[in-house]
Enzyme design. Sequence first.
Site, PDB file in Angstrom:
ATOM      1  N   LYS A 125       2.491   6.418  -6.772  1.00 40.68           N
ATOM      2  CA  LYS A 125       2.341   5.974  -5.393  1.00 40.68           C
ATOM      3  C   LYS A 125       3.646   5.339  -4.923  1.00 40.68           C
ATOM      4  O   LYS A 125       4.323   4.641  -5.689  1.00 40.68           O
ATOM      5  CB  LYS A 125       1.189   4.964  -5.312  1.00 40.68           C
ATOM      6  N   SER A 129      -8.591   1.154  -3.063  1.00 41.45           N
ATOM      7  CA  SER A 129      -7.583   2.169  -2.758  1.00 41.45           C
ATOM      8  C   SER A 129      -7.291   3.152  -3.874  1.00 41.45           C
ATOM      9  O   SER A 129      -6.507   4.077  -3.689  1.00 41.45           O
ATOM     10  CB  SER A 129      -6.276   1.496  -2.319  1.00 41.45           C
ATOM     11  N   SER A 156      -5.939   3.649   0.142  1.00 45.81           N
ATOM     12  CA  SER A 156      -4.595   3.934   0.618  1.00 45.81           C
ATOM     13  C   SER A 156      -3.828   4.896  -0.279  1.00 45.81           C
ATOM     14  O   SER A 156      -2.783   5.426   0.109  1.00 45.81           O
ATOM     15  CB  SER A 156      -3.805   2.631   0.721  1.00 45.81           C
TER      16      SER A 156
END
Length: 488
Positions: free
Chosen positions: A79, A178, A154
Amino acid sequence: MTLVDRAARDLRQDIADGTVSAVEACRATLDRMSSANPALNAFNHVDDERALARAAAIDRQRAAGERLGPLGGVPIALKDNLCVRGMRTTASSKILDSFIPPYDATVVQRLEAAGAVIVGKTNCDEFAMGSSNENSAYGPVHNPWNLDTTPGGSSGGSAAAVAARCVPLAFGSDTGGSIRQPASFCGVVGLKPTYGRVSRYGLLAFASSLDQIGPFARTVADAAIALSVIAGHDPNDSTSATTEVPDYAAGLNGDIRGVRVGVPRAFVSEGVDDRVRTAFDAALATLRDRGAVLVDIELPHAQFAIPVYYLIATAEASSNLARYDGVKYGFRSAAAKDGPLKTMYSRTRDEGFGAEVKRRIMLGTYVLSAGYYDAFYLKAQQVRTLLRRDYEQAFASVDVVAMPTSPVPPFRLGEKTADPLQMYLGDVFTVSVNLAGLPGVNVPCGFAAGLPIGFQLIGRMFDEATILRVADAFERATDWHKAAPPLG
């Protein structure tokens, strides 16, 4: 089965045996990313040269007779809020568009020490603030099961990348769901470890008392291996625990006879899509058929988790994001070049941050302000304690807690962007786990109109071993995790 369809554990064994080279695996991964990413927008940055050089080094190790690490030669994605030295890291924000970290996050050091090959950074909601991956400065990520729908957020880019067979493993952060929610929306395994189990050093902070790093995988075994690699104490993170890290994969024996699974039926009885409820009930039946004992439990304060979370998380965000002011690094507004310092601050932050980040900074600043701190932030922390006690009481009689990961299946891109409150309410089943600091894992358990559904298993603090064992037993009894999206 092609190389990109191989699970991480199997691919690592192939490389160790010499059946395939790490370079071949890396090239197959990069080719898949190149073909799939134009439709997905799952990657912010791909570093072919670095990845291939790393893969070649792994092959030289094997040729020299050196034993490969547990992820030797396995391509992975990170990420874009995890720092990698020399690799652009943006948190999907304009304010960090050109930031290149001078150091590695601790998880990056551990992954590379285990032989992993980092191929790139995945798109996410800006500073990990969002539940649909529509808040990115680089555009939304598309769900590989249906490009018109959200992959969740997210960490949507990491979830989509694993589901689309771009990489067998990816890593994200979970502040209020997330990892688990996008894992549910993309039909993969997503593990949020206990707070303190994994070092946060090198993670661009959102809410420091809630953030935790964890893996996405296509199998529970791969998630277990990944956790064993990244977990453990780190002196660079004062909140990382000294608790011993077990061999999680070794405990996956498929036997859950007598395991007591708590189900908070009152909490999950309202606001849940009928298709999600049906899949969840079927998952519970599968666990019961495998020998687990279902026990009704109460989580009386769970109904307050959403307001508590959005007070505490925004307060911590307003503090953490104060560092992005255009002074030492990151974006600086050109319009404020010759103006006063205060103008430079305000214009830089106004131009550099997106709408959702600004909304959360303002909310957090408000709840921490004089006259409101006791009424909002302090009260939220008190209710957080009650939430933690609810789970402690539940775990006095059960081994794990099961509930849906999301109350709804994946929704269409743009469907909820005009109503932030509806977006926030979608986190109802995930945020309490972060508030209590507990581990949770999403497991695929069905489909709704061709879109994945998952459920989550929640465990005692530092008892990832049990939730992984139960998740693995469920996986052995079902085929949901074997399904691949139609993306060509």
